[in-house]
Write a protein that holds these residues in place. Structure first.
Motif, PDB file in Angstrom:
ATOM      1  N   TYR A 185      27.898  56.747   2.048  1.00 28.62           N
ATOM      2  CA  TYR A 185      27.770  56.634   3.504  1.00 28.62           C
ATOM      3  C   TYR A 185      26.339  56.970   3.937  1.00 28.62           C
ATOM      4  O   TYR A 185      25.729  56.235   4.727  1.00 28.62           O
ATOM      5  CB  TYR A 185      28.755  57.550   4.233  1.00 28.62           C
ATOM      6  CG  TYR A 185      28.517  57.524   5.717  1.00 28.62           C
ATOM      7  CD1 TYR A 185      28.971  56.464   6.484  1.00 28.62           C
ATOM      8  CD2 TYR A 185      27.760  58.523   6.336  1.00 28.62           C
ATOM      9  CE1 TYR A 185      28.697  56.405   7.846  1.00 28.62           C
ATOM     10  CE2 TYR A 185      27.482  58.467   7.697  1.00 28.62           C
ATOM     11  CZ  TYR A 185      27.950  57.406   8.443  1.00 28.62           C
ATOM     12  OH  TYR A 185      27.661  57.339   9.782  1.00 28.62           O
ATOM     13  N   LEU A 186      25.796  58.081   3.445  1.00 33.36           N
ATOM     14  CA  LEU A 186      24.454  58.506   3.849  1.00 33.36           C
ATOM     15  C   LEU A 186      23.400  57.479   3.448  1.00 33.36           C
ATOM     16  O   LEU A 186      22.484  57.184   4.223  1.00 33.36           O
ATOM     17  CB  LEU A 186      24.141  59.881   3.265  1.00 33.36           C
ATOM     18  CG  LEU A 186      24.959  61.025   3.854  1.00 33.36           C
ATOM     19  CD1 LEU A 186      24.814  62.290   3.018  1.00 33.36           C
ATOM     20  CD2 LEU A 186      24.568  61.281   5.306  1.00 33.36           C
ATOM     21  N   LYS A 187      23.528  56.921   2.255  1.00 36.26           N
ATOM     22  CA  LYS A 187      22.587  55.885   1.810  1.00 36.26           C
ATOM     23  C   LYS A 187      22.671  54.676   2.733  1.00 36.26           C
ATOM     24  O   LYS A 187      21.651  54.116   3.151  1.00 36.26           O
ATOM     25  CB  LYS A 187      22.902  55.495   0.359  1.00 36.26           C
ATOM     26  CG  LYS A 187      21.980  54.449  -0.200  1.00 36.26           C
ATOM     27  CD  LYS A 187      22.357  54.093  -1.628  1.00 36.26           C
ATOM     28  CE  LYS A 187      21.495  52.945  -2.119  1.00 36.26           C
ATOM     29  NZ  LYS A 187      21.933  52.440  -3.420  1.00 36.26           N
ATOM     30  N   ASN A 188      23.887  54.267   3.077  1.00 37.47           N
ATOM     31  CA  ASN A 188      24.084  53.105   3.937  1.00 37.47           C
ATOM     32  C   ASN A 188      23.547  53.346   5.346  1.00 37.47           C
ATOM     33  O   ASN A 188      22.851  52.500   5.905  1.00 37.47           O
ATOM     34  CB  ASN A 188      25.563  52.723   3.971  1.00 37.47           C
ATOM     35  CG  ASN A 188      25.791  51.455   4.748  1.00 37.47           C
ATOM     36  OD1 ASN A 188      25.895  51.475   5.971  1.00 37.47           O
ATOM     37  ND2 ASN A 188      25.866  50.340   4.041  1.00 37.47           N
ATOM     38  N   ILE A 189      23.879  54.500   5.922  1.00 43.81           N
ATOM     39  CA  ILE A 189      23.455  54.756   7.308  1.00 43.81           C
ATOM     40  C   ILE A 189      21.935  54.885   7.381  1.00 43.81           C
ATOM     41  O   ILE A 189      21.306  54.422   8.338  1.00 43.81           O
ATOM     42  CB  ILE A 189      24.196  55.975   7.931  1.00 43.81           C
ATOM     43  CG1 ILE A 189      24.102  55.952   9.463  1.00 43.81           C
ATOM     44  CG2 ILE A 189      23.681  57.293   7.414  1.00 43.81           C
ATOM     45  CD1 ILE A 189      25.038  55.013  10.141  1.00 43.81           C
ATOM     46  N   HIS A 230      21.601  46.548  -0.054  1.00 43.33           N
ATOM     47  CA  HIS A 230      21.949  46.565   1.358  1.00 43.33           C
ATOM     48  C   HIS A 230      21.644  45.191   1.934  1.00 43.33           C
ATOM     49  O   HIS A 230      20.662  44.549   1.554  1.00 43.33           O
ATOM     50  CB  HIS A 230      21.142  47.652   2.087  1.00 43.33           C
ATOM     51  CG  HIS A 230      21.691  47.994   3.420  1.00 43.33           C
ATOM     52  ND1 HIS A 230      21.231  47.410   4.565  1.00 43.33           N
ATOM     53  CD2 HIS A 230      22.677  48.844   3.796  1.00 43.33           C
ATOM     54  CE1 HIS A 230      21.903  47.900   5.614  1.00 43.33           C
ATOM     55  NE2 HIS A 230      22.782  48.769   5.161  1.00 43.33           N
ATOM     56  N   TYR A 231      22.446  44.748   2.871  1.00 39.31           N
ATOM     57  CA  TYR A 231      22.283  43.397   3.404  1.00 39.31           C
ATOM     58  C   TYR A 231      20.935  43.197   4.081  1.00 39.31           C
ATOM     59  O   TYR A 231      20.465  42.064   4.237  1.00 39.31           O
ATOM     60  CB  TYR A 231      23.414  43.004   4.349  1.00 39.31           C
ATOM     61  CG  TYR A 231      23.360  43.628   5.719  1.00 39.31           C
ATOM     62  CD1 TYR A 231      22.723  42.981   6.764  1.00 39.31           C
ATOM     63  CD2 TYR A 231      23.934  44.865   5.970  1.00 39.31           C
ATOM     64  CE1 TYR A 231      22.661  43.535   8.028  1.00 39.31           C
ATOM     65  CE2 TYR A 231      23.875  45.428   7.223  1.00 39.31           C
ATOM     66  CZ  TYR A 231      23.241  44.766   8.249  1.00 39.31           C
ATOM     67  OH  TYR A 231      23.184  45.339   9.497  1.00 39.31           O
ATOM     68  N   THR A 232      20.257  44.268   4.471  1.00 39.30           N
ATOM     69  CA  THR A 232      18.954  44.129   5.130  1.00 39.30           C
ATOM     70  C   THR A 232      17.795  44.097   4.150  1.00 39.30           C
ATOM     71  O   THR A 232      16.665  43.897   4.551  1.00 39.30           O
ATOM     72  CB  THR A 232      18.732  45.295   6.110  1.00 39.30           C
ATOM     73  OG1 THR A 232      18.706  46.524   5.376  1.00 39.30           O
ATOM     74  CG2 THR A 232      19.800  45.343   7.182  1.00 39.30           C
ATOM     75  N   ARG A 274      27.562  56.922  16.253  1.00 37.69           N
ATOM     76  CA  ARG A 274      27.267  56.929  17.695  1.00 37.69           C
ATOM     77  C   ARG A 274      25.780  56.683  17.920  1.00 37.69           C
ATOM     78  O   ARG A 274      25.393  55.861  18.759  1.00 37.69           O
ATOM     79  CB  ARG A 274      27.696  58.280  18.282  1.00 37.69           C
ATOM     80  CG  ARG A 274      27.304  58.483  19.721  1.00 37.69           C
ATOM     81  CD  ARG A 274      27.747  59.855  20.213  1.00 37.69           C
ATOM     82  NE  ARG A 274      27.237  60.117  21.551  1.00 37.69           N
ATOM     83  CZ  ARG A 274      27.735  61.026  22.366  1.00 37.69           C
ATOM     84  NH1 ARG A 274      28.768  61.770  21.988  1.00 37.69           N
ATOM     85  NH2 ARG A 274      27.218  61.195  23.554  1.00 37.69           N
ATOM     86  N   GLN A 275      24.947  57.382  17.168  1.00 38.73           N
ATOM     87  CA  GLN A 275      23.500  57.241  17.345  1.00 38.73           C
ATOM     88  C   GLN A 275      23.014  55.892  16.848  1.00 38.73           C
ATOM     89  O   GLN A 275      22.140  55.288  17.467  1.00 38.73           O
ATOM     90  CB  GLN A 275      22.766  58.392  16.661  1.00 38.73           C
ATOM     91  CG  GLN A 275      23.059  59.748  17.296  1.00 38.73           C
ATOM     92  CD  GLN A 275      23.006  59.733  18.819  1.00 38.73           C
ATOM     93  OE1 GLN A 275      24.007  59.955  19.478  1.00 38.73           O
ATOM     94  NE2 GLN A 275      21.858  59.449  19.391  1.00 38.73           N
ATOM     95  N   LEU A 276      23.570  55.395  15.763  1.00 40.72           N
ATOM     96  CA  LEU A 276      23.177  54.078  15.272  1.00 40.72           C
ATOM     97  C   LEU A 276      23.434  53.011  16.336  1.00 40.72           C
ATOM     98  O   LEU A 276      22.583  52.164  16.610  1.00 40.72           O
ATOM     99  CB  LEU A 276      23.923  53.728  13.983  1.00 40.72           C
ATOM    100  CG  LEU A 276      23.615  52.354  13.404  1.00 40.72           C
ATOM    101  CD1 LEU A 276      22.159  52.250  12.956  1.00 40.72           C
ATOM    102  CD2 LEU A 276      24.555  52.043  12.251  1.00 40.72           C
ATOM    103  N   SER A 303      19.834  53.260   5.479  1.00 40.51           N
ATOM    104  CA  SER A 303      19.337  51.876   5.423  1.00 40.51           C
ATOM    105  C   SER A 303      19.465  51.194   6.777  1.00 40.51           C
ATOM    106  O   SER A 303      18.574  50.446   7.189  1.00 40.51           O
ATOM    107  CB  SER A 303      20.095  51.072   4.372  1.00 40.51           C
ATOM    108  OG  SER A 303      19.773  51.522   3.082  1.00 40.51           O
ATOM    109  N   GLN A 304      20.566  51.441   7.475  1.00 36.18           N
ATOM    110  CA  GLN A 304      20.751  50.864   8.804  1.00 36.18           C
ATOM    111  C   GLN A 304      19.675  51.364   9.771  1.00 36.18           C
ATOM    112  O   GLN A 304      19.072  50.577  10.505  1.00 36.18           O
ATOM    113  CB  GLN A 304      22.129  51.222   9.349  1.00 36.18           C
ATOM    114  CG  GLN A 304      23.273  50.551   8.653  1.00 36.18           C
ATOM    115  CD  GLN A 304      23.324  49.069   8.942  1.00 36.18           C
ATOM    116  OE1 GLN A 304      23.367  48.272   8.023  1.00 36.18           O
ATOM    117  NE2 GLN A 304      23.319  48.686  10.185  1.00 36.18           N
ATOM    118  N   PHE A 305      19.466  52.688   9.789  1.00 36.62           N
ATOM    119  CA  PHE A 305      18.436  53.244  10.673  1.00 36.62           C
ATOM    120  C   PHE A 305      17.049  52.702  10.302  1.00 36.62           C
ATOM    121  O   PHE A 305      16.251  52.371  11.183  1.00 36.62           O
ATOM    122  CB  PHE A 305      18.447  54.775  10.623  1.00 36.62           C
ATOM    123  CG  PHE A 305      19.532  55.424  11.451  1.00 36.62           C
ATOM    124  CD1 PHE A 305      19.639  55.205  12.816  1.00 36.62           C
ATOM    125  CD2 PHE A 305      20.445  56.284  10.852  1.00 36.62           C
ATOM    126  CE1 PHE A 305      20.626  55.811  13.579  1.00 36.62           C
ATOM    127  CE2 PHE A 305      21.440  56.906  11.606  1.00 36.62           C
ATOM    128  CZ  PHE A 305      21.527  56.662  12.967  1.00 36.62           C
TER     129      PHE A 305
END
Length: 186
Positions: free
Chosen positions: A6-10, A180-182, A130-132, A12-14
């Motif tokens: 989860y932390l790795k994914n979030i 990651h998709y990005t 929420r922040q994302l 990457s999103q940020f």
């Protein structure tokens, strides 16, 4: 979901949304950073000021203090207090640095800890999600304002118009893979 996944994914999103902002700023003149449609709308500089205030409030002492700090002046975040590109970049980088530092403090041993925002309890995943969502909303505004001001000179930040087939063909040609998709868009 595994906390580390989860932390790795979030993260990457940020990182992706930060990169969208960075790439938008690179395309704009100083004047375009401060342009606003009308008196009721925000400039990119005002949005950055708000994100900075929100990020410092939410992510400072993330694991130990309420995310709405008593020192935060939210209403002032929507005033044109940034006056130049250097200040804009400083606040942008400071906010993101605070966020990534806080995420780096989360691990398997504290992942189940409760987080509070305005005294409302959140799981770490709920607080991060929420922040994302909040930052994606505002980065989208930044990108849209950038695109409006650049008009035909705008350079796409992801898959350019008419480029979907080539992008998809390249992705599919890799076969099944991890990542990651990005990764191919950043």
């Amino acid at each position: 979901m595994d906390p580390q996944d989860y932390l790795k994914n979030i993260k990457s999103q940020f990182e992706y949304y930060k990169a969208l902002g960075d790439k938008t700023f690179e395309q704009l003149t100083d004047e375009q950073l401060f342009w606003h449609f009308n008196d009721a709308s925000n400039s990119i500089a005002v949005i950055v000021n708000h994100l900075h205030g929100n990020m410092l409030s939410r992510w400072t002492n993330f694991l130990t203090e309420d995310g709405e700090k008593s020192w935060r002046q939210r209403d002032a975040e929507f005033e044109q207090s940034i006056t130049n590109r250097k200040q804009l970049n400083q606040k942008w980088q400071e906010g993101w640095s605070c966020l990534f530092g806080a995420l780096d403090s989360v691990n398997a041993s504290n992942f189940d800890q409760a987080i509070y925002i305005r005294n409302q309890k959140h799981s770490i995943t709920a607080a991060c999600n929420r922040q994302l969502a909040h930052y994606a909303y505002h980065v989208g505004q930044i990108v849209y304002l950038g695109r409006m001001t650049k008009d035909q000179a705008w350079k796409s930040l992801s898959i350019p118009k008419g480029g979907s087939k080539a992008f998809n063909d390249k992705k599919i040609a890799k076969g099944k893979h991890d990542g990651h998709y990005t990764d191919d868009i950043k």
